[in-house]
Design an enzyme around this catalytic site. Structure first.
Site, PDB file in Angstrom:
ATOM      1  N   LYS A 139       0.858  -1.195   0.000  1.00 36.80           N
ATOM      2  CA  LYS A 139       0.000   0.000   0.000  1.00 36.80           C
ATOM      3  C   LYS A 139       0.885   1.233   0.000  1.00 36.80           C
ATOM      4  O   LYS A 139       1.805   1.354   0.817  1.00 36.80           O
ATOM      5  CB  LYS A 139      -0.897   0.017   1.242  1.00 36.80           C
ATOM      6  CG  LYS A 139      -1.761   1.267   1.319  1.00 36.80           C
ATOM      7  CD  LYS A 139      -2.804   1.163   2.420  1.00 36.80           C
ATOM      8  CE  LYS A 139      -2.367   1.708   3.749  1.00 36.80           C
ATOM      9  NZ  LYS A 139      -2.253   3.165   3.842  1.00 36.80           N
TER      10      LYS A 139
ATOM     11  N   ASP B 263      -3.411   4.384  -1.914  1.00 34.79           N
ATOM     12  CA  ASP B 263      -4.343   4.863  -0.884  1.00 34.79           C
ATOM     13  C   ASP B 263      -4.325   6.395  -0.837  1.00 34.79           C
ATOM     14  O   ASP B 263      -3.730   6.993   0.047  1.00 34.79           O
ATOM     15  CB  ASP B 263      -3.888   4.246   0.454  1.00 34.79           C
ATOM     16  CG  ASP B 263      -4.756   4.647   1.628  1.00 34.79           C
ATOM     17  OD1 ASP B 263      -5.885   5.108   1.414  1.00 34.79           O
ATOM     18  OD2 ASP B 263      -4.289   4.487   2.770  1.00 34.79           O
TER      19      ASP B 263
ATOM     20  N   LYS C 295      -7.303   8.307  -1.240  1.00 41.19           N
ATOM     21  CA  LYS C 295      -8.589   8.766  -0.673  1.00 41.19           C
ATOM     22  C   LYS C 295      -9.120  10.029  -1.356  1.00 41.19           C
ATOM     23  O   LYS C 295      -9.287  11.071  -0.714  1.00 41.19           O
ATOM     24  CB  LYS C 295      -8.448   9.017   0.828  1.00 41.19           C
ATOM     25  CG  LYS C 295      -8.012   7.813   1.638  1.00 41.19           C
ATOM     26  CD  LYS C 295      -8.043   8.132   3.128  1.00 41.19           C
ATOM     27  CE  LYS C 295      -7.648   6.972   3.999  1.00 41.19           C
ATOM     28  NZ  LYS C 295      -6.209   6.635   3.964  1.00 41.19           N
TER      29      LYS C 295
ATOM     30  N   ASP D 171     -13.569  15.047  -4.197  1.00 43.83           N
ATOM     31  CA  ASP D 171     -13.664  16.357  -4.864  1.00 43.83           C
ATOM     32  C   ASP D 171     -14.919  16.334  -5.722  1.00 43.83           C
ATOM     33  O   ASP D 171     -15.710  15.391  -5.631  1.00 43.83           O
ATOM     34  CB  ASP D 171     -12.391  16.608  -5.699  1.00 43.83           C
ATOM     35  CG  ASP D 171     -12.088  18.091  -5.872  1.00 43.83           C
ATOM     36  OD1 ASP D 171     -13.028  18.880  -6.106  1.00 43.83           O
ATOM     37  OD2 ASP D 171     -10.911  18.473  -5.777  1.00 43.83           O
TER      38      ASP D 171
ATOM     39  N   THR E 140     -11.562   5.928  10.871  1.00 39.85           N
ATOM     40  CA  THR E 140     -11.598   5.411  12.245  1.00 39.85           C
ATOM     41  C   THR E 140     -11.124   6.468  13.253  1.00 39.85           C
ATOM     42  O   THR E 140     -11.305   6.308  14.454  1.00 39.85           O
ATOM     43  CB  THR E 140     -10.750   4.134  12.382  1.00 39.85           C
ATOM     44  OG1 THR E 140      -9.525   4.342  11.696  1.00 39.85           O
ATOM     45  CG2 THR E 140     -11.458   2.934  11.814  1.00 39.85           C
TER      46      THR E 140
ATOM     47  N   ARG F 291       3.009  -1.193  10.840  1.00 33.98           N
ATOM     48  CA  ARG F 291       4.094  -1.318  11.820  1.00 33.98           C
ATOM     49  C   ARG F 291       4.385  -2.720  12.334  1.00 33.98           C
ATOM     50  O   ARG F 291       5.557  -3.026  12.570  1.00 33.98           O
ATOM     51  CB  ARG F 291       3.848  -0.328  12.966  1.00 33.98           C
ATOM     52  CG  ARG F 291       4.113   1.107  12.529  1.00 33.98           C
ATOM     53  CD  ARG F 291       3.423   2.107  13.404  1.00 33.98           C
ATOM     54  NE  ARG F 291       1.978   2.028  13.277  1.00 33.98           N
ATOM     55  CZ  ARG F 291       1.123   2.795  13.947  1.00 33.98           C
ATOM     56  NH1 ARG F 291       1.581   3.667  14.811  1.00 33.98           N
ATOM     57  NH2 ARG F 291      -0.171   2.670  13.765  1.00 33.98           N
TER      58      ARG F 291
END
Ligand code: C5P
Length: 232
Positions: free
Chosen positions: A32, A59, A61, A64, A119, A211
């Site tokens: 990603k 990614d 996002k 518009d 989230t 991570r």
């Protein structure tokens, strides 16, 4: 595409990214690329990682007006990524325009998935800042349903929401789930987490893992552990 582990390459430079990917020698994990790396290095980083044989979830996002998103998606489609995304909050018209832009002349296109409520947005922020007074779970499911009706392929969601999304939108509607941690691992800033094995049991289609792999002492072993728990 089937179940897979996607590594969140949250690095600030191409140099750091390639130093990380070089550790995998023959293996070609799905990666990603997020805003930080893309804005630092531009589309060339996508071309280079693709040339090395990795599948890519870009990614970015998008959110518009429909015409702008359509044109931007046409550009991303030429980069030959495998998955890209947008905010469902951009409305059905924006999602449909995005699909049009993404579709190549031969009818093929990357998968397109939607972000529902981030989230990082909780009930309180949603009510105060966005003036949305429905329960957040209902908002998430409504956005997922809107995305499915617009013709999108799935959503990014918490693994805790994956089952409900499948019940609401059908089992073929993809759930791509970050917030993954090993049972014996550090949660970091993620609050609602799940292990790769539990994400598999609950029906996630793809897990996004950052991570726990990128910061591991042995990233390749951590990746293989994710694959063992989630895919095998
Ligand atoms: O390091 P960690 O495993 O927490 O990384 C998860 C990745 O998934 C990060 O790139 C993060 O931005 C992304 N993500 C997330 N939660 C969302 C959407 C995306 O953690 N709701």
């Amino acid at each position: 595409m089937g179940k897979d582990v996607i590594i969140a390459c949250d690095f600030a430079s191409a140099e750091a990214t390639f130093a990380f990917l070089d550790k995998f020698s023959g293996k070609k994990p799905f990666v990603k690329i997020g805003m930080e790396l893309y804005y630092a290095e531009g589309p060339q980083i996508v071309r280079e990682i693709k040339k090395r044989g990795h599948k890519i979830f870009l990614d970015l996002k998008l959110h518009d007006i429909p015409n702008t998103v359509k044109k931007a998606m046409a550009v991303l489609s030429r980069l030959d990524v495998d998955i890209c995304n947008l905010h469902a909050a951009g409305t059905t018209a924006m999602m449909q325009a995005a699909l049009e832009g993404l579709t190549r002349e031969d009818g093929s296109r990357p998968l397109l998935i939607a972000v529902t409520q981030l989230t990082s947005t909780d009930q309180q922020a949603m009510e105060k800042d966005l003036l949305i007074h429905e329960p957040i779970d209902r908002v998430v499911m409504h956005y997922a349903k809107t995305a499915a009706e617009a013709g999108l392929d799935g959503v990014v969601c918490s693994p805790l929401e994956a089952q409900k999304v499948h019940e609401t939108c059908g089992k073929n509607f993809l759930t791509v789930t970050p917030g993954i941690r090993f049972a014996d691992g550090d949660k970091g800033d993620q609050k609602r987490v799940m292990t790769p094995a539990d994400a598999k049991a609950i029906g996630s289609d793809y897990i996004v893992v950052g991570r726990p792999i990128t910061a591991a002492a042995d990233p390749v072993a951590a990746y293989e552990r994710c694959v063992r728990e989630f895919v095998d």
